[in-house]
Design a protein around this motif. Sequence first.
Motif, PDB file in Angstrom:
ATOM      1  N   TRP A 265       0.835  -1.189   0.000  1.00 19.59           N
ATOM      2  CA  TRP A 265       0.000   0.000   0.000  1.00 19.59           C
ATOM      3  C   TRP A 265       0.872   1.242   0.000  1.00 19.59           C
ATOM      4  CZ3 TRP A 265      -3.884  -1.537   4.453  1.00 19.59           C
ATOM      5  CH2 TRP A 265      -4.869  -2.380   3.911  1.00 19.59           C
ATOM      6  N   VAL A 266       0.375   2.299  -0.642  1.00 19.80           N
ATOM      7  CA  VAL A 266       0.940   3.639  -0.515  1.00 19.80           C
ATOM      8  C   VAL A 266      -0.152   4.519   0.064  1.00 19.80           C
ATOM      9  CG1 VAL A 266       1.883   5.646  -1.711  1.00 19.80           C
ATOM     10  CG2 VAL A 266       2.560   3.348  -2.413  1.00 19.80           C
ATOM     11  N   GLU A 267       0.100   5.059   1.241  1.00 17.81           N
ATOM     12  CA  GLU A 267      -0.881   5.889   1.922  1.00 17.81           C
ATOM     13  C   GLU A 267      -0.408   7.333   1.907  1.00 17.81           C
ATOM     14  OE1 GLU A 267      -1.339   4.154   5.764  1.00 17.81           O
ATOM     15  OE2 GLU A 267      -2.789   2.663   5.070  1.00 17.81           O
ATOM     16  N   ALA A 268      -1.304   8.237   1.524  1.00 17.94           N
ATOM     17  CA  ALA A 268      -0.991   9.664   1.460  1.00 17.94           C
ATOM     18  C   ALA A 268      -2.089  10.445   2.151  1.00 17.94           C
ATOM     19  CB  ALA A 268      -0.844  10.120   0.008  1.00 17.94           C
ATOM     20  N   GLN A 269      -1.708  11.573   2.722  1.00 16.86           N
ATOM     21  CA  GLN A 269      -2.665  12.424   3.426  1.00 16.86           C
ATOM     22  C   GLN A 269      -2.945  13.679   2.621  1.00 16.86           C
ATOM     23  OE1 GLN A 269      -0.918  13.105   7.298  1.00 16.86           O
ATOM     24  NE2 GLN A 269      -1.808  11.237   8.145  1.00 16.86           N
ATOM     25  N   LEU A 270      -4.158  14.183   2.758  1.00 17.20           N
ATOM     26  CA  LEU A 270      -4.541  15.429   2.112  1.00 17.20           C
ATOM     27  C   LEU A 270      -5.518  16.161   3.000  1.00 17.20           C
ATOM     28  CD1 LEU A 270      -7.156  14.745  -0.672  1.00 17.20           C
ATOM     29  CD2 LEU A 270      -6.349  12.945   0.803  1.00 17.20           C
ATOM     30  N   TYR A 271      -5.630  17.461   2.773  1.00 16.46           N
ATOM     31  CA  TYR A 271      -6.526  18.265   3.588  1.00 16.46           C
ATOM     32  C   TYR A 271      -7.986  18.004   3.199  1.00 16.46           C
ATOM     33  CZ  TYR A 271      -2.395  20.781   5.124  1.00 16.46           C
ATOM     34  OH  TYR A 271      -1.182  21.102   5.657  1.00 16.46           O
ATOM     35  N   ALA A 272      -8.855  18.290   4.133  1.00 15.52           N
ATOM     36  CA  ALA A 272     -10.275  18.028   3.904  1.00 15.52           C
ATOM     37  C   ALA A 272     -10.800  18.805   2.699  1.00 15.52           C
ATOM     38  CB  ALA A 272     -11.072  18.382   5.155  1.00 15.52           C
ATOM     39  N   SER A 273     -10.233  19.993   2.460  1.00 18.45           N
ATOM     40  CA  SER A 273     -10.694  20.802   1.327  1.00 18.45           C
ATOM     41  C   SER A 273     -10.296  20.199  -0.016  1.00 18.45           C
ATOM     42  CB  SER A 273     -10.132  22.219   1.439  1.00 18.45           C
ATOM     43  OG  SER A 273      -8.707  22.190   1.468  1.00 18.45           O
ATOM     44  N   GLU A 274      -9.350  19.247  -0.019  1.00 15.30           N
ATOM     45  CA  GLU A 274      -8.874  18.655  -1.264  1.00 15.30           C
ATOM     46  C   GLU A 274      -9.541  17.323  -1.583  1.00 15.30           C
ATOM     47  OE1 GLU A 274      -4.261  20.225  -1.278  1.00 15.30           O
ATOM     48  OE2 GLU A 274      -4.732  18.361  -0.235  1.00 15.30           O
ATOM     49  N   THR A 275     -10.335  16.810  -0.670  1.00 12.62           N
ATOM     50  CA  THR A 275     -10.912  15.482  -0.887  1.00 12.62           C
ATOM     51  C   THR A 275     -11.846  15.450  -2.087  1.00 12.62           C
ATOM     52  OG1 THR A 275     -12.658  16.020   0.709  1.00 12.62           O
ATOM     53  CG2 THR A 275     -10.732  14.838   1.544  1.00 12.62           C
ATOM     54  N   GLY A 276     -12.460  16.590  -2.440  1.00  9.74           N
ATOM     55  CA  GLY A 276     -13.365  16.614  -3.580  1.00  9.74           C
ATOM     56  C   GLY A 276     -12.665  16.405  -4.906  1.00  9.74           C
ATOM     57  N   ASN A 304     -10.504   7.360   3.079  1.00  9.70           N
ATOM     58  CA  ASN A 304     -11.056   7.264   4.431  1.00  9.70           C
ATOM     59  C   ASN A 304     -12.253   8.199   4.581  1.00  9.70           C
ATOM     60  OD1 ASN A 304     -11.498   6.907   7.151  1.00  9.70           O
ATOM     61  ND2 ASN A 304      -9.354   7.091   7.712  1.00  9.70           N
ATOM     62  N   PRO A 305     -13.392   7.675   4.983  1.00  6.75           N
ATOM     63  CA  PRO A 305     -14.582   8.542   5.132  1.00  6.75           C
ATOM     64  C   PRO A 305     -14.501   9.449   6.356  1.00  6.75           C
ATOM     65  CG  PRO A 305     -15.090   6.299   5.796  1.00  6.75           C
ATOM     66  CD  PRO A 305     -13.704   6.263   5.228  1.00  6.75           C
ATOM     67  N   GLU A 306     -13.542   9.200   7.256  1.00  9.30           N
ATOM     68  CA  GLU A 306     -13.399  10.012   8.465  1.00  9.30           C
ATOM     69  C   GLU A 306     -12.093  10.793   8.419  1.00  9.30           C
ATOM     70  OE1 GLU A 306     -14.023   8.112  12.218  1.00  9.30           O
ATOM     71  OE2 GLU A 306     -15.217   6.524  11.318  1.00  9.30           O
ATOM     72  N   LEU A 307     -12.133  12.004   8.977  1.00  3.84           N
ATOM     73  CA  LEU A 307     -10.917  12.776   9.124  1.00  3.84           C
ATOM     74  C   LEU A 307     -10.176  12.296  10.360  1.00  3.84           C
ATOM     75  CD1 LEU A 307     -12.201  16.378   8.316  1.00  3.84           C
ATOM     76  CD2 LEU A 307     -11.179  14.706   6.782  1.00  3.84           C
ATOM     77  N   SER A 308      -8.857  12.279  10.287  1.00  6.58           N
ATOM     78  CA  SER A 308      -8.066  11.716  11.379  1.00  6.58           C
ATOM     79  C   SER A 308      -7.774  12.763  12.441  1.00  6.58           C
ATOM     80  CB  SER A 308      -6.743  11.168  10.828  1.00  6.58           C
ATOM     81  OG  SER A 308      -6.023  12.189  10.193  1.00  6.58           O
ATOM     82  N   GLY A 309      -8.277  12.529  13.650  1.00  7.71           N
ATOM     83  CA  GLY A 309      -7.933  13.295  14.840  1.00  7.71           C
ATOM     84  C   GLY A 309      -8.123  14.792  14.704  1.00  7.71           C
ATOM     85  N   PHE A 310      -7.232  15.492  15.430  1.00  9.46           N
ATOM     86  CA  PHE A 310      -7.311  16.944  15.447  1.00  9.46           C
ATOM     87  C   PHE A 310      -6.662  17.576  14.223  1.00  9.46           C
ATOM     88  CE2 PHE A 310      -7.471  15.588  19.881  1.00  9.46           C
ATOM     89  CZ  PHE A 310      -8.612  16.248  20.326  1.00  9.46           C
ATOM     90  N   SER A 311      -5.900  16.789  13.460  1.00  8.44           N
ATOM     91  CA  SER A 311      -5.231  17.352  12.292  1.00  8.44           C
ATOM     92  C   SER A 311      -6.190  17.629  11.149  1.00  8.44           C
ATOM     93  CB  SER A 311      -4.128  16.399  11.812  1.00  8.44           C
ATOM     94  OG  SER A 311      -4.682  15.130  11.481  1.00  8.44           O
ATOM     95  N   VAL A 313      -7.083  15.867   8.602  1.00  5.93           N
ATOM     96  CA  VAL A 313      -6.610  15.454   7.289  1.00  5.93           C
ATOM     97  C   VAL A 313      -7.250  14.122   6.940  1.00  5.93           C
ATOM     98  CG1 VAL A 313      -4.418  16.682   7.442  1.00  5.93           C
ATOM     99  CG2 VAL A 313      -4.573  14.332   8.275  1.00  5.93           C
ATOM    100  N   ASP A 314      -7.344  13.879   5.657  1.00  7.63           N
ATOM    101  CA  ASP A 314      -7.927  12.634   5.167  1.00  7.63           C
ATOM    102  C   ASP A 314      -6.813  11.748   4.617  1.00  7.63           C
ATOM    103  OD1 ASP A 314      -9.766  10.752   4.625  1.00  7.63           O
ATOM    104  OD2 ASP A 314     -10.898  11.911   3.143  1.00  7.63           O
ATOM    105  N   LEU A 315      -7.117  10.487   4.449  1.00 13.01           N
ATOM    106  CA  LEU A 315      -6.140   9.515   3.965  1.00 13.01           C
ATOM    107  C   LEU A 315      -6.668   8.812   2.736  1.00 13.01           C
ATOM    108  CD1 LEU A 315      -3.929   7.105   5.943  1.00 13.01           C
ATOM    109  CD2 LEU A 315      -5.548   6.109   4.339  1.00 13.01           C
ATOM    110  N   ILE A 316      -5.813   8.694   1.715  1.00 14.68           N
ATOM    111  CA  ILE A 316      -6.139   7.897   0.545  1.00 14.68           C
ATOM    112  C   ILE A 316      -5.121   6.772   0.437  1.00 14.68           C
ATOM    113  CG2 ILE A 316      -7.173   9.851  -0.653  1.00 14.68           C
ATOM    114  CD1 ILE A 316      -4.676   9.963  -2.407  1.00 14.68           C
ATOM    115  N   ARG A 317      -5.519   5.698  -0.194  1.00 13.46           N
ATOM    116  CA  ARG A 317      -4.668   4.514  -0.266  1.00 13.46           C
ATOM    117  C   ARG A 317      -4.646   3.999  -1.701  1.00 13.46           C
ATOM    118  NH1 ARG A 317      -7.070   0.591   3.435  1.00 13.46           N
ATOM    119  NH2 ARG A 317      -6.037   1.819   5.046  1.00 13.46           N
ATOM    120  N   VAL A 318      -3.444   3.619  -2.129  1.00 14.66           N
ATOM    121  CA  VAL A 318      -3.238   3.060  -3.463  1.00 14.66           C
ATOM    122  C   VAL A 318      -2.538   1.722  -3.310  1.00 14.66           C
ATOM    123  CG1 VAL A 318      -2.181   3.381  -5.724  1.00 14.66           C
ATOM    124  CG2 VAL A 318      -3.055   5.364  -4.458  1.00 14.66           C
ATOM    125  N   THR A 319      -3.071   0.674  -3.925  1.00 16.13           N
ATOM    126  CA  THR A 319      -2.430  -0.639  -3.918  1.00 16.13           C
ATOM    127  C   THR A 319      -1.511  -0.747  -5.131  1.00 16.13           C
ATOM    128  OG1 THR A 319      -4.349  -1.618  -2.819  1.00 16.13           O
ATOM    129  CG2 THR A 319      -2.806  -3.122  -3.888  1.00 16.13           C
TER     130      THR A 319
END
Length: 439
Positions: A265-276, A304-311, A313-319
Motif C-alpha cells: 500500500w501507498v498511503e498519502a494524506q490530504l486536507y479536507a478541502s482537497e478530498t473533492g 477514508n470517510p473520516e478525518l483523522s484526529g485533530f489534524s 486530514v484525510d487519507l487515501i490509499r493506493v495498492t
Amino acid sequence: MKKSIIYRTVYSRVARLSLAVLLIAAFFVACKKKVQPKESSAKVVKAPTSKAYYTCSMHPQVHEDHPGNCPVCGMNLIKVEVSQMSMSMGGNRVLLTKTQMQLGGIKTDTVKEQNTGEEKSLTGTVTTNENKTDQLSARIAGRIQRLFVRTTGETIRIGQPIYTVYSEDLLEAEKEYLLAKEQAKKLNNPDVDYQQLIAGAENKLLLWGLTRVQIRELAKTGEASAMVTMLSTIGGTVADVMVHEGDYVSEGMPILKTQALNSLWVEAQLYASETGSYRDHDPVNVSFPDLGGQSIKGTIDFINPELSGFSKVDLIRVTIPNPQGLIRPGMQAYVSAGGGEKRSLAVPASAVIYGGKGDLVWVKNADGSFSARIIKTGPGNSSYVSVLSGLTAGEVVVTGGAYLLNSEASFGNSDGQMNMSGMDSKMDSRMKMDPRMKM
C-alpha cells in the motif's frame, strides 16, 4: 726566340694561378651551401593525450585532480582514466566511456506525445498491505522448547519447522490415537465402530497442529511423545516474532506474523478541502525517489470517510504491485493524480536543465555521443514538460545523468560554457514545486 720563350712561360704561370683561384672560389661557395632536408609528405599525427580525474560513485558531478574524499558524502574518490580525444568531440558534443556511463547512471527516453495536463502531487509512505498479512497461532497449550524462526525479515514457507512444543495434552491425544489403532487390530466387537474412533482421534491431532505425515509416522513407530515440532501453515516474510524459547503459550496465542511484499500500500494524506478532487478508482502515478524516480501506475482504492484526529486530514490509499521486491515498506513515495488530459510533444521533467540562457536538454546522437540543445518548453506537470520547439518526435534525450554530461562538457572545454553556474531562480522554483527534482 728568347723573347717568345719568356712569353709562353709567363702565360703558363698565369693560367695555373687563375685555375687555382677558381678552384678555391668554388670550394668556398660549396661550403656556404646548407643541405636542406627533403620535406616528408607524411603528416605527424599527435597521439591522443590521456588525463585522469577523481570522482565519486554517488556524486559523479564531482571532479578532482587528486585523490581524496568526496566533498558531498565523504566517500573515497575513484580514479577515472579519460582519453581527451574520446571525451570531447568538438563544440558541445561529448562521448562518455562505459565507466562514466555506469557511474553517472545515464538513462534515456524517446521524445513523443505525453499527457502534460495539470497534476496534483501528494507525499505518501509505503506500508504493508494488511489484506495480505497472516498470523501463525498456537494450536495447543504448552511450553516452547525450541524456536527455529527468531528474527523479522526471514522468509518462511508452508511446511517449514517453526517451533518445538512440550505439551501433556498433546501426549494424551497421541496415546488415545494409538490405543484406537491397537483396539481395531486386536478386538473384534461388532458393537464398536473402531474406524470412527480412529478418525475422531486423528481429527483431534490435526486440530492441535499435527500434519497427516506426522500422524502416519506416529502410527508407524507407535511411540507417543510430549515433544512435537510444529510446522508452518502459512508463508511469507516474517514481520514480527511474538514468543521466545521457554515461553508458555495457550491455545490461540500468536506465535509470529507474516506479510506478503509482492503487494503493498501507498498511503498519502490530504486536507479536507482537497478530498473533492479525488475519487475511488481514479488513475494515479506513484513514483519512488529512492529508486531513481521509478514510476508505477495504479488506482485509488480507498478514501477514508473520516478525518483523522485533530489534524483534520484525510487519507487515501493506493495498492501497488511489487513482483521484484524492490519497493519496501517505509519508503517515501509521490502520488500524482492528473487533473485533466492534455497531450502534446513532451520530454520527461528530469531531462530538462533550466538555465539563464534557456532550457537545455542533452540529445543522444546516432554515433553514441551526446549534444546539448536549447529548447523552448511549455506547461507541464511533475512527470512531463511540453516542448514547443527545439526537438522532434523520435529523438532520444537523456533523462538521468544530464548533470554528469554538463560536468564532462565543462571539464573538457576551458571556456566553461556548459557549466552549471547559469542556473537561475527558475530552477529553484521548479525544485520547490517538485521535490523529486532535487539532487
